[in-house]
Structures are given as structure tokens and as C-alpha cells.
Design an enzyme around this catalytic site. Structure first.
Site, PDB file in Angstrom:
ATOM      1  N   SER A  10       0.844  -1.192   0.000  1.00 51.86           N
ATOM      2  CA  SER A  10       0.000   0.000   0.000  1.00 51.86           C
ATOM      3  C   SER A  10       0.876   1.237   0.000  1.00 51.86           C
ATOM      4  O   SER A  10       1.607   1.499   0.968  1.00 51.86           O
ATOM      5  CB  SER A  10      -0.904   0.020   1.232  1.00 51.86           C
ATOM      6  OG  SER A  10      -1.358   1.344   1.448  1.00 51.86           O
ATOM      7  N   HIS A  35      -1.158  -1.293  -4.287  1.00 54.14           N
ATOM      8  CA  HIS A  35      -2.444  -1.015  -3.631  1.00 54.14           C
ATOM      9  C   HIS A  35      -2.556   0.472  -3.332  1.00 54.14           C
ATOM     10  O   HIS A  35      -1.673   1.060  -2.700  1.00 54.14           O
ATOM     11  CB  HIS A  35      -2.504  -1.840  -2.342  1.00 54.14           C
ATOM     12  CG  HIS A  35      -3.788  -1.750  -1.580  1.00 54.14           C
ATOM     13  ND1 HIS A  35      -4.880  -2.538  -1.855  1.00 54.14           N
ATOM     14  CD2 HIS A  35      -4.147  -0.972  -0.538  1.00 54.14           C
ATOM     15  CE1 HIS A  35      -5.857  -2.255  -1.007  1.00 54.14           C
ATOM     16  NE2 HIS A  35      -5.440  -1.302  -0.192  1.00 54.14           N
ATOM     17  N   ASP A  37      -4.842   3.406  -1.599  1.00 47.65           N
ATOM     18  CA  ASP A  37      -5.911   3.669  -0.642  1.00 47.65           C
ATOM     19  C   ASP A  37      -6.508   5.045  -0.879  1.00 47.65           C
ATOM     20  O   ASP A  37      -5.914   6.062  -0.512  1.00 47.65           O
ATOM     21  CB  ASP A  37      -5.366   3.570   0.784  1.00 47.65           C
ATOM     22  CG  ASP A  37      -5.070   2.133   1.159  1.00 47.65           C
ATOM     23  OD1 ASP A  37      -5.980   1.301   1.038  1.00 47.65           O
ATOM     24  OD2 ASP A  37      -3.928   1.835   1.553  1.00 47.65           O
ATOM     25  N   MET A  39      -9.166   7.673   0.142  1.00 46.77           N
ATOM     26  CA  MET A  39     -10.028   8.012   1.284  1.00 46.77           C
ATOM     27  C   MET A  39     -10.576   9.417   1.102  1.00 46.77           C
ATOM     28  O   MET A  39      -9.836  10.323   0.690  1.00 46.77           O
ATOM     29  CB  MET A  39      -9.219   7.950   2.584  1.00 46.77           C
ATOM     30  CG  MET A  39      -8.544   6.611   2.805  1.00 46.77           C
ATOM     31  SD  MET A  39      -7.717   6.555   4.399  1.00 46.77           S
ATOM     32  CE  MET A  39      -6.840   4.983   4.259  1.00 46.77           C
ATOM     33  N   HIS A  68      -8.361   0.782  -3.885  1.00 44.01           N
ATOM     34  CA  HIS A  68      -9.248   0.504  -2.745  1.00 44.01           C
ATOM     35  C   HIS A  68      -9.986   1.794  -2.394  1.00 44.01           C
ATOM     36  O   HIS A  68      -9.398   2.705  -1.814  1.00 44.01           O
ATOM     37  CB  HIS A  68      -8.382   0.002  -1.579  1.00 44.01           C
ATOM     38  CG  HIS A  68      -9.134  -0.279  -0.329  1.00 44.01           C
ATOM     39  ND1 HIS A  68      -8.509  -0.571   0.872  1.00 44.01           N
ATOM     40  CD2 HIS A  68     -10.467  -0.350  -0.064  1.00 44.01           C
ATOM     41  CE1 HIS A  68      -9.419  -0.789   1.807  1.00 44.01           C
ATOM     42  NE2 HIS A  68     -10.614  -0.651   1.273  1.00 44.01           N
ATOM     43  N   MET A  70     -12.261   3.920  -0.337  1.00 44.10           N
ATOM     44  CA  MET A  70     -12.916   4.101   0.959  1.00 44.10           C
ATOM     45  C   MET A  70     -13.637   5.438   0.895  1.00 44.10           C
ATOM     46  O   MET A  70     -13.205   6.446   1.460  1.00 44.10           O
ATOM     47  CB  MET A  70     -11.870   4.063   2.084  1.00 44.10           C
ATOM     48  CG  MET A  70     -11.371   2.643   2.334  1.00 44.10           C
ATOM     49  SD  MET A  70      -9.793   2.599   3.196  1.00 44.10           S
ATOM     50  CE  MET A  70      -8.691   2.735   1.798  1.00 44.10           C
ATOM     51  N   MET A 143     -11.159  -6.455   5.499  1.00 41.29           N
ATOM     52  CA  MET A 143     -10.367  -5.498   6.287  1.00 41.29           C
ATOM     53  C   MET A 143      -9.989  -6.137   7.623  1.00 41.29           C
ATOM     54  O   MET A 143     -10.851  -6.619   8.361  1.00 41.29           O
ATOM     55  CB  MET A 143     -11.162  -4.213   6.565  1.00 41.29           C
ATOM     56  CG  MET A 143     -11.366  -3.273   5.390  1.00 41.29           C
ATOM     57  SD  MET A 143      -9.877  -2.692   4.557  1.00 41.29           S
ATOM     58  CE  MET A 143      -8.911  -1.983   5.880  1.00 41.29           C
ATOM     59  N   GLY A 148      -8.855   3.537   7.370  1.00 38.72           N
ATOM     60  CA  GLY A 148      -8.583   4.954   7.634  1.00 38.72           C
ATOM     61  C   GLY A 148      -7.097   5.254   7.753  1.00 38.72           C
ATOM     62  O   GLY A 148      -6.656   6.293   7.298  1.00 38.72           O
ATOM     63  N   ASP A 181      -6.323  -6.853   4.357  1.00 39.95           N
ATOM     64  CA  ASP A 181      -5.725  -5.518   4.378  1.00 39.95           C
ATOM     65  C   ASP A 181      -5.748  -4.960   5.797  1.00 39.95           C
ATOM     66  O   ASP A 181      -6.812  -4.740   6.365  1.00 39.95           O
ATOM     67  CB  ASP A 181      -6.535  -4.626   3.420  1.00 39.95           C
ATOM     68  CG  ASP A 181      -5.960  -3.231   3.276  1.00 39.95           C
ATOM     69  OD1 ASP A 181      -4.903  -2.947   3.859  1.00 39.95           O
ATOM     70  OD2 ASP A 181      -6.602  -2.418   2.565  1.00 39.95           O
ATOM     71  N   SER A 204       2.818  -0.450   6.280  1.00 40.63           N
ATOM     72  CA  SER A 204       3.979  -0.140   7.111  1.00 40.63           C
ATOM     73  C   SER A 204       5.000  -1.279   7.149  1.00 40.63           C
ATOM     74  O   SER A 204       6.207  -1.022   7.210  1.00 40.63           O
ATOM     75  CB  SER A 204       3.517   0.220   8.528  1.00 40.63           C
ATOM     76  OG  SER A 204       2.532  -0.667   8.975  1.00 40.63           O
TER      77      SER A 204
END
Ligand code: DX5
Ligand code: ZN
Length: 235
Positions: A10, A35, A37, A39, A68, A70, A143, A148, A181, A204
Site C-alpha cells: 500500500s 495497492h 488507498d 479516502m 481501494h 474508501m 479489512m 482509515g 488488508d 507499514s
């Protein structure tokens, strides 16, 4: 389900000022997908990258781009993300006001563009809620943290939840990719892999490591080993 293990770093955990460098680094280090993210600050309490970023990423990406979403109102936003391009696009079950009609619409829009379509669920959404949609999806994103933020701890209940998802897939006679994830690293990947999960997002644990290649290889090895065990348990 129980396919070749795929690792999807990610890039939320990458250095945004060195994005192209970090993407090339993970590609060289053996990642399978990238990936992304997305948001919107409403569906989740964080705001990240949007359509222009995804568009430019697709232009330079050396690997399939896994988006992805969100975001609230996925049906309104989907045409833009589809236009921006992707290998796969994931929407959240919880983001739909009328899932019984809107999820099919979303899956069809994505599929019509030749993109893989996926449905995701948060850690507190009952797995059985998505049972009826399984025949329409190429992938389910389970998830394993509340969406978030990167860097959260893996929620152990994700193992049994993935077991249940795999059972529902078998009952429906379908075998979507199962992606997990949140908080994935060598020590946490086993439970969901044993249940049949085969694609693992690493934020991370990949970018925060001095040796991303080794971190990804360790997760891949642990997941592959857990697959052997999981398949054995099914016999
Ligand atoms: C969380 C995101 C994840 C996250 C993963 O909402 O969907 O993809 O960036 O990061 P780690 O692996 O650090 O939990
Ligand atoms: Zn994600």
C-alpha cells in the site's frame, strides 16, 4: 481463494515526495500489485489521494494498480475512477445506501470497463451480509483493521471471519481472490492465509522496513506455508 500468494504494498506508507522511486523499489523487490488507498474524509476519517493521482499512477506503474475506494457515494464517483484506469477496483459494502441494487450496478460498471471488481467489508460487518454478492465479484477485501490509517494492529478475529467467508464461497461454488488488508506482516499473515486468503496488502510492514524485499518474501513464505496447512485441513 488458495491461489498463488500475491503481495500488494500500500503506497499510503510510501514517501509521497519520492513516490516514483518507492514504486520502482517495490516492483524491483518482488511486489505483485500496487495497492492505492483512496479516502474521502467522510467514509473514513482521513483524506488521501484521488482521481488525478490514480490516473498518473496508471501511466507509470510497472505493476497492476489495485484501487481501494474508501469513499461515500461510490456509484457517483466510480465513472471517474474507471476512467483513470486500474487493474482492480474495490468498493465498500458499507458505503451503499441500497446494497441490494447498487452493488450489482457498481460491479457491472467496473466489469464493463474490463476491470476486476471487488467488494470490501469492515471488521465489524457480518461476513454473511455479503454472501449474496459473492457470485458477482472477482475479489473480496477483508479489512483486518478499521479502514482509515496505516500502521494499525491486525485484528485477530479476521482469521475466523476469513474462514467463514471461504465457507460461504464454497457453498456458492465460487472462488474469488480473498485479499486481507491491515496490520499484515510475517507474524500475522498465517491465520487468514490458512483460511484461503491469497492476496495480502502490506503498508507499514513493507515501506517501514529497511529491507522491503525481505519483508515481502517473509510474508509470502509464511502465507504459502499456511496454504499447505489450510488445504490439508480441508481434506
Ligand atoms: C487502511 C488501508 C490499508 C493500510 C495498510 O485503511 O486500507 O491499506 O494502508 O497499512 P498497514 O499494512 O500498515 O496496516
Ligand atoms: Zn487498503
Amino acid at each position: 481463494m488458495f491461489g498463488n500468494v500475491k503481495i500488494a504494498p500500500s503506497i499510503l506508507s510510501a514517501d509521497f515526495m519520492q513516490m516514483a522511486r518507492d514504486i520502482q523499489m517495490i516492483a524491483d523487490a518482488g511486489a505483485d500489485w500496487i495497492h492505492v488507498d483512496v479516502m474521502d474524509g467522510h467514509f473514513v476519517p482521513n483524506l488521501t489521494m484521488g482521481v488525478p493521482f490514480v490516473k498518473d499512477l496508471n501511466r507509470i506503474a510497472p505493476l497492476p494498480v489495485d484501487v481501494h475506494l474508501m469513499i461515500d457515494n461510490p456509484l457517483r464517483e466510480l465513472p471517474w475512477f474507471i476512467e483513470a484506469g486500474a487493474y482492480s477496483i474495490t468498493v465498500h459494502y458499507e458505503a451503499f445506501e441500497h446494497p441490494e441494487t447498487e452493488i450489482s450496478q457498481a460491479m457491472n460498471m467496473i466489469h464493463d470497463a474490463g476491470i476486476k471488481a471487488a467488494l470490501s467489508l469492515k471488521p465489524d460487518t457480518p461476513v454473511d451480509d455479503i454472501a449474496s454478492y459473492l457470485p458477482q465479484v472477482d475479489m473480496v477485501l477483508m479489512m483486518s483493521v478499521y479502514p482509515g490509517f496505516s500502521g494499525q494492529s491486525y485484528i485477530p478475529e479476521s482469521g475466523p471471519r476469513t474462514q467463514r467467508l471461504a465457507q460461504l464461497c464454497r457453498q456458492a461454488g465460487v472462488a474469488p481472490i480473498i485479499q486481507v488488508d491491515g496490520g499484515i506482516k510475517e507474524a500475522t499473515v498465517g491465520d487468514t492465509a490458512r483460511a484461503g486468503a491469497d492476496c495480502f496488502v502490506m503498508g507499514s510492514a513493507c515501506f517501514g522496513s529497511d529491507d522491503s524485499a525481505a519483508a515481502m518474501a517473509a510474508v509470502r513464505a509464511a502465507a504459502t506455508q499456511a496454504h499447505v496447512q489450510g488445504k490439508e485441513e480441508l481434506r
